[in-house]
Design a protein around this motif. Structure first.
Motif, PDB file in Angstrom:
ATOM      1  N   PHE A  97       7.775  32.531  45.271  1.00  0.00           N
ATOM      2  CA  PHE A  97       9.195  32.230  45.284  1.00  0.00           C
ATOM      3  C   PHE A  97       9.627  31.761  43.894  1.00  0.00           C
ATOM      4  O   PHE A  97       9.009  30.868  43.308  1.00  0.00           O
ATOM      5  CB  PHE A  97       9.504  31.150  46.324  1.00  0.00           C
ATOM      6  N   PRO A  99      12.896  30.231  42.062  1.00  0.00           N
ATOM      7  CA  PRO A  99      14.243  29.682  42.215  1.00  0.00           C
ATOM      8  C   PRO A  99      15.067  29.836  40.949  1.00  0.00           C
ATOM      9  O   PRO A  99      14.598  30.361  39.929  1.00  0.00           O
ATOM     10  CB  PRO A  99      13.967  28.202  42.517  1.00  0.00           C
ATOM     11  N   LEU A 108      13.988  24.689  48.448  1.00  0.00           N
ATOM     12  CA  LEU A 108      13.138  25.516  49.300  1.00  0.00           C
ATOM     13  C   LEU A 108      12.084  24.691  50.042  1.00  0.00           C
ATOM     14  O   LEU A 108      11.335  25.225  50.850  1.00  0.00           O
ATOM     15  CB  LEU A 108      12.452  26.606  48.459  1.00  0.00           C
ATOM     16  N   LEU A 117       9.491  26.714  52.741  1.00  0.00           N
ATOM     17  CA  LEU A 117       8.148  27.077  52.308  1.00  0.00           C
ATOM     18  C   LEU A 117       7.095  26.575  53.291  1.00  0.00           C
ATOM     19  O   LEU A 117       6.136  27.289  53.602  1.00  0.00           O
ATOM     20  CB  LEU A 117       7.891  26.517  50.913  1.00  0.00           C
ATOM     21  N   PRO A 127       2.886  30.901  51.018  1.00  0.00           N
ATOM     22  CA  PRO A 127       3.958  30.766  50.036  1.00  0.00           C
ATOM     23  C   PRO A 127       3.472  30.067  48.764  1.00  0.00           C
ATOM     24  O   PRO A 127       2.792  29.035  48.820  1.00  0.00           O
ATOM     25  CB  PRO A 127       5.009  29.911  50.753  1.00  0.00           C
ATOM     26  N   LEU A 129       5.118  28.742  44.929  1.00  0.00           N
ATOM     27  CA  LEU A 129       6.408  28.413  44.331  1.00  0.00           C
ATOM     28  C   LEU A 129       6.257  28.239  42.828  1.00  0.00           C
ATOM     29  O   LEU A 129       5.404  27.473  42.369  1.00  0.00           O
ATOM     30  CB  LEU A 129       6.961  27.115  44.941  1.00  0.00           C
ATOM     31  N   VAL A 170       9.729  36.841  45.455  1.00  0.00           N
ATOM     32  CA  VAL A 170      10.961  36.436  46.112  1.00  0.00           C
ATOM     33  C   VAL A 170      11.818  35.653  45.119  1.00  0.00           C
ATOM     34  O   VAL A 170      11.405  34.591  44.648  1.00  0.00           O
ATOM     35  CB  VAL A 170      10.683  35.545  47.347  1.00  0.00           C
ATOM     36  N   TYR A 172      15.547  33.758  44.320  1.00  0.00           N
ATOM     37  CA  TYR A 172      16.716  33.157  44.962  1.00  0.00           C
ATOM     38  C   TYR A 172      17.793  32.919  43.911  1.00  0.00           C
ATOM     39  O   TYR A 172      17.549  32.274  42.897  1.00  0.00           O
ATOM     40  CB  TYR A 172      16.305  31.851  45.638  1.00  0.00           C
ATOM     41  N   ALA A 361      19.329  29.338  52.792  1.00  0.00           N
ATOM     42  CA  ALA A 361      17.962  28.923  52.495  1.00  0.00           C
ATOM     43  C   ALA A 361      17.597  27.592  53.114  1.00  0.00           C
ATOM     44  O   ALA A 361      16.424  27.363  53.450  1.00  0.00           O
ATOM     45  CB  ALA A 361      17.769  28.847  50.978  1.00  0.00           C
ATOM     46  N   TRP A 371      14.816  32.793  57.550  1.00  0.00           N
ATOM     47  CA  TRP A 371      13.374  32.621  57.443  1.00  0.00           C
ATOM     48  C   TRP A 371      12.597  33.601  58.311  1.00  0.00           C
ATOM     49  O   TRP A 371      11.651  34.247  57.834  1.00  0.00           O
ATOM     50  CB  TRP A 371      12.969  31.185  57.827  1.00  0.00           C
TER      51      TRP A 371
END
Length: 392
Positions: A97, A99, A108, A117, A127, A129, A170, A172, A361, A371
């Motif tokens: 992920f 951001p 998140l 997450l 996940p 990050l 991913v 965002y 989110a 989700w």
């Protein structure tokens, strides 16, 4: 629109307030003397000011504080860290992920019992990050290209090494643009691309949106002195820009919060989101110039002029699976802006999300709205073998 619908951005709730509202409308239609009208308006403003102050005090005094255990760090580069949220199955599909640069990544991972997450980790995914962290003196010299072709690509490679092969990437909001550029540069490390509330046409959304985007570019010269002094675009300016998208929204949400039971889960959720919103991150000056002048002013993504390390960022060049989530109530990224990106991606799966930009989110209905559909899409991807990247 009837005048009553615009009174100032809210509707009266109590019987007394509704009666006052009717008296004001009656006065506007010529059914009362000017002094009576003036007195009615002042009474209404006093009522609403009192409700606003009650909400602000209730937020200030609320006992909730974010207290979540930090996940393990797999890799770091300056202030940026790759965090591993794990999961029961270490062989589960890994999703990295990414951001935005202007807000904390903690949206998140908002709060106990309501973390995108941590929910994903318990729902069949692994996940990861990329937490950008707080920019320091070194980051103040970095451009978007430096961050994407450098720090993000190195983080992506570290994620793929940890996963033993390509990961789902991913992005965002602003992070979606960064993720798209990184995926185009390193498709060997990405088995699927997910873009959440990601803008593409920065002039979409009508004349008002175009004017607001161009105004963001026009203000750049006046920001240069403060960026020269600090190395970045201050958080206060970014907060002001976001608040300007819905000028009455701040007062409206605090009035509503003042009516909540402070001990309720809804009140704690409000405080968690508000704390996150009030804890922004300054944007490095080179990034701010490119975003405001290039993205917003010249609309370089849509025109094909946005380049990273000399290469145009063209969604049509992506050949892997893609998933695009577009929140229909988004004020920050107009849905038309995100749809322009989905239209450029070959055979993208598009999810219409009944939520706003942040609610998608981290809202109370985010599990159902985003989700679960996102988790299901990732689990449905073919498990391509790929290759683990060489150590760097």
């Amino acid at each position: 629109m009837p005048w009553s619908a615009s009174w100032p951005g809210f509707a009266p709730r109590s019987p007394e307030a509704r009666a006052e509202h009717r008296r004001i409308l009656h006065a506007l239609r010529g059914g009362a003397d000017p002094e009576g009208f003036r007195a009615a308006v002042l009474r209404r403003l006093q009522q609403e000011d009192a409700a606003l102050l009650r909400g602000i005090v209730a937020y200030r005094d609320h006992p909730w504080r974010r207290d979540l255990p930090a996940p393990p760090t797999l890799w770091s580069d300056g202030p940026a860290r790759l965090l591993d949220y794990g999961g029961a199955d270490r062989a589960a599909p890994a999703a990295l992920f990414v951001p935005s640069l202007v807000n904390r990544a903690s949206v998140l991972d908002l709060m106990p019992g309501h973390s995108m997450l941590r929910w994903m980790a318990g729902a069949g995914l692994r996940p990861l990050l990329l937490d950008w962290g707080e920019p320091g003196a070194a980051e103040h010299r970095l451009s978007l290209g430096d961050l994407i072709a450098g720090r993000l690509e190195r983080g992506l490679a570290a994620a793929a090494r940890a996963a033993g092969g390509p990961v789902v990437l991913v992005g965002y909001c602003m992070g979606g643009l960064l993720a798209l550029a990184a995926a185009l540069r390193r498709p060997d490390l990405v088995r699927g691309l997910v873009l959440l509330a990601t803008p593409w046409d920065f002039h979409a959304g009508g004349a008002e949106a175009r004017a607001r985007a161009r105004a963001s570019a026009d203000i750049l010269p006046s920001l240069e002195p403060v960026m020269a002094a600090t190395g970045g675009l201050p958080v206060d300016f970014l907060q002001l820009a976001f608040a300007g998208l819905d000028p009455f929204g701040i007062a409206r949400k605090f009035r509503a919060f003042g009516r909540l039971d402070p001990a309720s889960p809804r009140a704690a959720h409000f405080v968690a989101l508000e704390d996150w919103l009030n804890d922004g991150v300054p944007l490095p000056a080179p990034v701010a110039r490119e975003c405001l002048g290039g993205w917003y002013g010249a609309n370089t993504p849509l025109s094909g002029e946005w380049r990273v390390a000399g290469e145009a960022v063209d969604p049509a060049a992506w050949r892997g699976p893609a998933f695009v989530a577009i929140p229909r109530g988004d004020r920050i990224v107009p849905p038309e802006s995100a749809r322009a990106l989905a239209a450029r991606l070959p055979a993208a799966t598009v999810l219409d999300v009944p939520a706003g930009h942040i609610g998608m989110a981290a809202g109370l209905r985010a599990e159902t709205a985003l989700w679960r559909p996102l988790r299901d899409w990732v689990l449905g991807l073919p498990r391509g073998a790929g290759r683990a990247p060489d150590a760097e």
